[in-house]
Design a protein around this motif. Structure first.
Motif, mmCIF file in Angstrom:
data_model
loop_
_atom_site.group_PDB
_atom_site.id
_atom_site.type_symbol
_atom_site.label_atom_id
_atom_site.label_comp_id
_atom_site.label_asym_id
_atom_site.label_seq_id
_atom_site.Cartn_x
_atom_site.Cartn_y
_atom_site.Cartn_z
ATOM 1 N N GLN A 14 0.837 -1.207 0.000
ATOM 2 C CA GLN A 14 0.000 0.000 0.000
ATOM 3 C C GLN A 14 0.868 1.253 0.000
ATOM 4 O OE1 GLN A 14 -3.492 0.039 2.441
ATOM 5 N NE2 GLN A 14 -3.515 -2.183 2.639
ATOM 6 N N THR A 15 0.237 2.375 -0.369
ATOM 7 C CA THR A 15 0.951 3.660 -0.388
ATOM 8 C C THR A 15 0.259 4.633 0.552
ATOM 9 O OG1 THR A 15 1.632 3.341 -2.678
ATOM 10 C CG2 THR A 15 1.667 5.603 -1.851
ATOM 11 N N VAL A 16 1.067 5.259 1.426
ATOM 12 C CA VAL A 16 0.552 6.323 2.297
ATOM 13 C C VAL A 16 1.162 7.630 1.815
ATOM 14 C CG1 VAL A 16 0.261 7.135 4.661
ATOM 15 C CG2 VAL A 16 0.621 4.681 4.227
ATOM 16 N N LEU A 17 0.298 8.611 1.544
ATOM 17 C CA LEU A 17 0.762 9.910 1.064
ATOM 18 C C LEU A 17 0.619 10.917 2.196
ATOM 19 C CD1 LEU A 17 1.700 11.561 -1.422
ATOM 20 C CD2 LEU A 17 -0.718 11.907 -1.974
ATOM 21 N N VAL A 18 1.721 11.526 2.591
ATOM 22 C CA VAL A 18 1.710 12.517 3.672
ATOM 23 C C VAL A 18 1.860 13.890 3.025
ATOM 24 C CG1 VAL A 18 2.850 13.300 5.779
ATOM 25 C CG2 VAL A 18 2.780 10.843 5.237
ATOM 26 N N LEU A 19 0.858 14.748 3.204
ATOM 27 C CA LEU A 19 0.907 16.078 2.594
ATOM 28 C C LEU A 19 1.416 17.071 3.624
ATOM 29 C CD1 LEU A 19 -2.532 16.029 0.714
ATOM 30 C CD2 LEU A 19 -0.268 15.283 -0.087
ATOM 31 N N ARG A 73 4.776 1.850 0.598
ATOM 32 C CA ARG A 73 5.463 3.117 0.294
ATOM 33 C C ARG A 73 4.974 4.224 1.224
ATOM 34 N NH1 ARG A 73 3.885 4.649 -5.362
ATOM 35 N NH2 ARG A 73 5.470 6.267 -5.131
ATOM 36 N N VAL A 74 5.921 5.036 1.685
ATOM 37 C CA VAL A 74 5.582 6.252 2.429
ATOM 38 C C VAL A 74 6.105 7.402 1.583
ATOM 39 C CG1 VAL A 74 5.904 7.569 4.557
ATOM 40 C CG2 VAL A 74 5.813 5.050 4.643
ATOM 41 N N VAL A 75 5.184 8.271 1.132
ATOM 42 C CA VAL A 75 5.556 9.373 0.240
ATOM 43 C C VAL A 75 5.193 10.684 0.930
ATOM 44 C CG1 VAL A 75 5.255 10.361 -2.077
ATOM 45 C CG2 VAL A 75 4.959 7.885 -1.727
ATOM 46 N N LEU A 76 6.146 11.612 1.003
ATOM 47 C CA LEU A 76 5.894 12.907 1.646
ATOM 48 C C LEU A 76 6.027 14.017 0.606
ATOM 49 C CD1 LEU A 76 6.992 14.185 5.071
ATOM 50 C CD2 LEU A 76 7.830 15.436 3.093
ATOM 51 N N GLY A 93 0.971 20.575 -10.859
ATOM 52 C CA GLY A 93 0.378 20.343 -12.183
ATOM 53 C C GLY A 93 0.244 18.877 -12.567
ATOM 54 N N ARG A 94 0.696 17.967 -11.710
ATOM 55 C CA ARG A 94 0.668 16.548 -12.072
ATOM 56 C C ARG A 94 -0.234 15.782 -11.100
ATOM 57 N NH1 ARG A 94 4.205 11.902 -11.119
ATOM 58 N NH2 ARG A 94 5.307 13.086 -9.525
ATOM 59 N N GLU A 95 -1.158 15.030 -11.670
ATOM 60 C CA GLU A 95 -2.031 14.208 -10.820
ATOM 61 C C GLU A 95 -1.276 12.951 -10.405
ATOM 62 O OE1 GLU A 95 -5.882 12.528 -12.227
ATOM 63 O OE2 GLU A 95 -6.615 14.552 -11.840
ATOM 64 N N LEU A 96 -1.145 12.732 -9.099
ATOM 65 C CA LEU A 96 -0.479 11.511 -8.636
ATOM 66 C C LEU A 96 -1.482 10.352 -8.730
ATOM 67 C CD1 LEU A 96 1.321 12.807 -5.387
ATOM 68 C CD2 LEU A 96 2.169 12.815 -7.734
ATOM 69 N N PRO A 97 -1.011 9.128 -8.926
ATOM 70 C CA PRO A 97 -1.938 7.987 -8.936
ATOM 71 C C PRO A 97 -2.668 7.886 -7.587
ATOM 72 C CG PRO A 97 0.312 7.315 -9.550
ATOM 73 C CD PRO A 97 0.397 8.736 -9.085
ATOM 74 N N PRO A 98 -3.897 7.320 -7.565
ATOM 75 C CA PRO A 98 -4.624 7.197 -6.295
ATOM 76 C C PRO A 98 -3.815 6.416 -5.262
ATOM 77 C CG PRO A 98 -5.798 6.095 -8.104
ATOM 78 C CD PRO A 98 -4.597 6.723 -8.695
ATOM 79 N N VAL A 99 -3.954 6.820 -3.996
ATOM 80 C CA VAL A 99 -3.192 6.155 -2.930
ATOM 81 C C VAL A 99 -4.159 5.505 -1.947
ATOM 82 C CG1 VAL A 99 -1.199 7.698 -3.111
ATOM 83 C CG2 VAL A 99 -3.086 8.296 -1.575
ATOM 84 N N ASP A 100 -3.627 4.717 -1.024
ATOM 85 C CA ASP A 100 -4.471 3.997 -0.065
ATOM 86 C C ASP A 100 -4.844 4.849 1.145
ATOM 87 O OD1 ASP A 100 -4.371 1.194 -1.321
ATOM 88 O OD2 ASP A 100 -2.283 1.847 -1.285
ATOM 89 N N HIS A 101 -3.883 5.665 1.602
ATOM 90 C CA HIS A 101 -4.131 6.513 2.778
ATOM 91 C C HIS A 101 -3.529 7.895 2.520
ATOM 92 C CE1 HIS A 101 -5.306 3.241 5.587
ATOM 93 N NE2 HIS A 101 -4.527 2.512 4.792
ATOM 94 N N ILE A 102 -4.213 8.925 3.029
ATOM 95 C CA ILE A 102 -3.646 10.286 2.962
ATOM 96 C C ILE A 102 -3.644 10.861 4.375
ATOM 97 C CG2 ILE A 102 -3.956 12.649 2.088
ATOM 98 C CD1 ILE A 102 -5.315 11.570 -0.362
ATOM 99 N N VAL A 103 -2.544 11.525 4.723
ATOM 100 C CA VAL A 103 -2.487 12.304 5.968
ATOM 101 C C VAL A 103 -2.253 13.754 5.548
ATOM 102 C CG1 VAL A 103 -1.309 12.670 8.169
ATOM 103 C CG2 VAL A 103 -1.519 10.340 7.227
ATOM 104 N N VAL A 104 -3.188 14.628 5.924
ATOM 105 C CA VAL A 104 -3.102 16.036 5.509
ATOM 106 C C VAL A 104 -2.497 16.842 6.656
ATOM 107 C CG1 VAL A 104 -4.359 17.990 4.531
ATOM 108 C CG2 VAL A 104 -5.219 15.662 4.183
ATOM 109 N N ALA A 105 -1.319 17.412 6.403
ATOM 110 C CA ALA A 105 -0.601 18.168 7.447
ATOM 111 C C ALA A 105 0.039 19.392 6.791
ATOM 112 C CB ALA A 105 0.459 17.281 8.101
ATOM 113 N N LEU A 106 -0.823 20.232 6.189
ATOM 114 C CA LEU A 106 -0.308 21.372 5.413
ATOM 115 C C LEU A 106 -0.210 22.651 6.239
ATOM 116 C CD1 LEU A 106 -2.090 20.665 2.001
ATOM 117 C CD2 LEU A 106 0.329 20.390 2.526
#
Ligand SMILES: Cc1cc2nc3c(=O)[nH]c(=O)nc-3n(C[C@H](O)[C@H](O)[C@H](O)COP(=O)(O)OP(=O)(O)OC[C@H]3O[C@@H](n4cnc5c(N)ncnc54)[C@H](O)[C@@H]3O)c2cc1C
Length: 384
Positions: A6-11, A33-36, A95-108
């Motif tokens: 799975q992929t977790v996207l941390v914003l 994957r952990v993506v920040l 400008g680039r749409e990332l592929p859908p991920v499994d989890h998002i953490v919003v920390a903007l």
């Protein structure tokens, strides 16, 4: 049974985002994957900006490249988050749409809204950004006489202690240089007293510190405009030689424009789980608005972003691995209050207590100052 990768996207790569990504990376197996994503390449530690202001730190000492996280297996994307679709969990970055991920953490985080007060940015200095603290340092080192005004430009801002710390540290610096008797220090706050969410005892203790230092403090005094050398508070105005301010904040537009936000622009995440209205999307830190029983929001502070980061990371790890326990944020937190001269006070307690937070304050000592130095070292050396 093998776990599905799975992929977790941390914003956001501030306190909340970095703490989340690190904890996830420590606890998730490598196939996940952990993506920040962060707008700027550099992380900087805001709690140290006041030391940049006094000259005790150079900006490089409190700054580190987020790319260092990739050494631990965290993927780092430097770019602006432009759109969040929490339903499909698709995020647009630069400008680039990332592929859908499994989890998002919003920390903007929260944006600065300095423009809300006419003339403030052009006629004042702020310790609230690294660049601002760096510009303010020589001004403070230069002043030999006149009047310094420290103000909070709105009742809602980041870190309720910081402007009060700024006033006390400025006073200590002037005394150390032997010019305090020639420089008046005034503090004007938009809020009804220091750190009102922390309760009457903490407020009174901080007011007492200001008074002992001969800092002329006036609460409930909202700045309405600034001209060179003059600050306006509605019908009244005052002269000043150096204006030092904590800016107002607003919700980042990318949040306010997304379905995650309430009408006020912030994300009203669940106080205990930090879940949003969207499945597998959590929100933590300054971009959330968590209303307390007393009717005021949980203060924007790194200590809460950090605690919430651990909560959501544990929840996501439990969901992905099918073992472990989901996290629960209990509203406890503490804050160092630097008073200058290498000393700090410390306020801590339960911010979720009903009907009002129960916070105790330890008086200023070297111990708490060194506690904050140790925390700074930990962040700069071990988080990145
Ligand atoms: C002067 C000062 C002193 C402070 N002292 C303390 C203290 O002693 N103790 C304490 O607990 N708290 C303190 N704080 C508050 C603390 O810094 C914040 O509450 C904390 O950083 C919040 O963490 P966060 O992760 O929510 O947001 P942030 O740390 O602000 O991180 C948000 C990140 O998101 C990025 N970002 C924003 N928008 C976008 C976008 N569209 N695309 C990509 N990236 C984006 C930002 O660049 C940033 O890196 C202080 C704050 C200031 C200003």
């Amino acid at each position: 049974m093998a776990e599905r990768a799975q992929t977790v996207l941390v914003l956001g790569g501030g306190i909340g985002g970095v703490a989340t990504a690190n904890r996830l990376r420590q606890r998730l197996r490598r196939e996940h994957r952990v993506v920040l994503v962060n707008r700027e390449e550099d992380f900087s530690f805001a709690a140290s900006y006041l030391w940049v202001m006094t000259g005790a730190r150079r900006p490089q000492q409190v700054t580190a490249s987020l790319r260092r996280l990739s050494r631990r297996g965290i993927e780092v994307i430097i770019g602006c988050v432009e759109r969040i679709d929490p339903g499909s969990r698709i995020v647009t970055v630069a400008g680039r749409e990332l592929p859908p991920v499994d989890h998002i953490v919003v920390a903007l985080g929260a944006d600065w809204a300095t423009d809300r007060i006419p003339g403030l940015a052009d006629n004042g200095h702020s310790f609230a950004t690294l660049a601002g603290a760096e510009r303010l340092a020589p001004e403070l080192a230069r002043i030999k006489s006149g009047r310094i005004t420290v103000l909070t430009a709105a009742p809602l801002y980041k870190c309720p202690a910081a402007p009060y710390e700024a006033a006390l540290m400025i006073d200590a610096g002037l005394r150390a240089r032997g010019v305090r008797h020639r420089v008046q220090v005034a503090m004007r706050s938009a809020e009804p007293g220091p750190m009102p969410v922390a309760g009457a005892n903490v407020s009174a203790a901080v007011t007492g510190l200001l008074s002992t230092r001969d800092i002329d403090y006036r609460p409930n005094t909202q700045v309405t405009g600034v001209e060179p050398g003059r600050v306006h508070f509605g019908a009244e105005s005052e002269d000043t030689d150096l204006l030092v301010y904590m800016p107002p904040i607003s919700a980042p537009p990318v949040i306010a424009e997304s379905p995650l936000a309430d009408a006020d622009g912030w994300i009203h995440a669940d106080p205990y789980t930090l879940a949003t209205d969207f499945e597998q999307v959590h929100a933590i830190g300054d971009n959330t608005q968590i209303m307390l029983g007393m009717g005021k929001p949980l203060p924007r502070a790194g200590v809460f972003a950090h605690g919430q980061a651990h909560t959501v990371a544990d929840t996501i790890v439990a969901a992905i691995s099918g073992s472990g326990v989901a996290g629960r944020f209990d509203g406890h937190g503490g804050c160092f209050i630097e008073t200058g001269n290498g000393r700090a006070a410390y306020g801590s307690g339960d911010f979720y207590a009903d009907p009002a937070p129960t916070i105790a304050m330890k008086s200023a000592s070297r111990r708490w100052h060194w506690g904050k130095v140790a925390f700074e070292l930990n962040v700069m050396r071990r988080w990145l």
